[in-house]
Scaffold this active site. Structure first.
Site, PDB file in Angstrom:
ATOM      1  N   ARG A 237       0.853  -1.192   0.000  1.00  0.00           N
ATOM      2  CA  ARG A 237       0.000   0.000   0.000  1.00  0.00           C
ATOM      3  C   ARG A 237       0.888   1.240   0.000  1.00  0.00           C
ATOM      4  NH1 ARG A 237      -3.408  -2.738  -1.680  1.00  0.00           N
ATOM      5  NH2 ARG A 237      -5.416  -3.293  -0.769  1.00  0.00           N
ATOM      6  N   HIS A 285      -0.684   0.029  -9.696  1.00  0.00           N
ATOM      7  CA  HIS A 285      -1.369  -0.933  -8.820  1.00  0.00           C
ATOM      8  C   HIS A 285      -1.791  -2.173  -9.624  1.00  0.00           C
ATOM      9  CE1 HIS A 285      -3.722  -1.176  -4.807  1.00  0.00           C
ATOM     10  NE2 HIS A 285      -3.447  -2.398  -5.262  1.00  0.00           N
TER      11      HIS A 285
END
Ligand code: NDP
Length: 322
Positions: A237, A285
């Site tokens: 993250r 991502h």
């Protein structure tokens, strides 16, 4: 054919994953794997809130989940649940289930392996040279077998990634909360062993969940503990990384390169300096999202377990925070 009276009683699953255009595919998949479910899009205005029993979501809007009084489970469309926990009005006591699939593990291991090899071969420099139309031989400083990959987080993704990277020939080690045992992978555990783990890591991969303890963990202090010339690969993250500290460490030459698949604000704002740093590779991502089919199979098995009165697998544990 299902009689309308019975169809009314089918548990409703609302989906917020992939946008409204993905709904026909979701409906087809759930028809295949969990035909008892009545599947609708998250923004379907015709659904009475009390009929909603399950949701499969990515980044649900704050406050929405508390509006479903008969919710039985919140299924995350991703392995992490930080995007659900971010809701300050999250209803208490509803099980939150992580998306853990074989495909996620495989994709993550492959992506991490690619990033390790590209990092070890200084691909960030080669890419920068190509952009500048500059031809200069760019040889790795050492061999894969002399390079130690250290993985922070040895959970469902980190453990498989460690084995995969080790099989490529990298010396491999990992760090987790509780001690693990993985063949040919040196395993460190707990805050007291973090320094020793970092001090012998040439390529650091982050595969931690986002928690109060891990937010901002890749900061100046941590980066200083890595040997000079080490690289950082963040696949977990964006909130794990203090971007300014990374940029300073890159500019000082202490850190050689970074690979960021996740960033604090996604999409990464156009004016972010991370875009332009020649020692950083950015990927959007993309490391390891499973296919919709895999997600539907997983969600169907979770809902089946709950309907049978069994505990759902891969539950978020509020006590641990992940
Ligand atoms: P798991 O919950 O299975 O594993 C988490 C690991 O981190 C465990 O080994 C755990 O230790 C360790 N850990 C947690 N907190 C600490 C701490 N304070 N100190 C040391 N170790 C700690 O998670 P997954 O492997 O399934 O996923 C990891 C993360 O990867 C997700 O949360 C998500 O953010 C990210 N992800 C990113 C994707 C991408 O495309 N970029 C795709 C999928 C996931 P222990 O084993 O002792 O509990």
């Amino acid at each position: 054919m299902i009689c309308p009276a019975l169809a009314k009683e089918r548990p409703i699953l609302l989906i917020k994953s992939g946008g409204p255009a993905a709904l026909p595919e979701w409906q087809e998949l759930f028809h295949q794997y969990s035909p008892q479910l009545d599947v609708h899009h998250w923004n379907d205005k015709d659904i009475p809130p009390e009929r909603v029993e399950y949701v499969l979501v990515w980044q649900p809007q704050a406050g929405r989940l508390r509006g479903y009084p008969n919710l039985r489970a919140i299924l995350s469309s991703a392995a992490g649940v930080d995007h659900i926990l971010a809701d300050p009005h999250l209803p208490a006591g509803i099980p939150i289930v992580r998306m853990v699939t074989q495909e996620t593990r495989q994709r993550m291991a492959e992506f991490a392996a690619m990033a390790c090899l590209m990092t070890q071969k200084s691909m960030h420099r080669i890419i920068a040279q190509q952009r500048a139309q500059h031809w200069e031989e760019c040889l790795p400083q050492n061999n894969v077998g002399d390079t130690r990959v250290g993985i922070m987080g040895l959970g469902s993704l980190g453990a498989v990634t460690a084995s995969y990277v080790q099989r490529l020939g990298f010396q491999t080690q990992g760090w987790s909360q509780s001690r693990k045992s993985i063949p040919d992978v040196r395993c460190y555990a707990g805050p007291q062993e973090l320094s020793a783990f970092l001090g012998s890591t040439n390529i650091l991969i982050c595969l931690l969940p986002e928690t109060a303890e891990t937010r901002g963990i890749i900061n100046r202090t941590l980066l200083q503990q890595l040997p000079g010339g080490a690289s950082v690969i963040n696949l977990a993250r964006g909130s794990h990384l203090i971007a300014g500290d990374l940029l300073a460490a890159l500019d000082s030459g202490h850190i050689a390169s970074a690979w960021l698949d996740v960033v604090d604000e996604e999409p990464l704002p156009r004016n972010s300096p991370l875009w332009h740093h020649s020692a950083i590779i950015i990927t959007p991502h993309s490391a390891a999202s499973p296919s919709r089919r895999e997600k539907a199979i997983h969600a169907a098995s979770v809902i089946h377990a709950i309907e049978q009165g069994r505990e759902a697998p891969h539950l978020y544990d509020p006590g641990r925070g992940y």
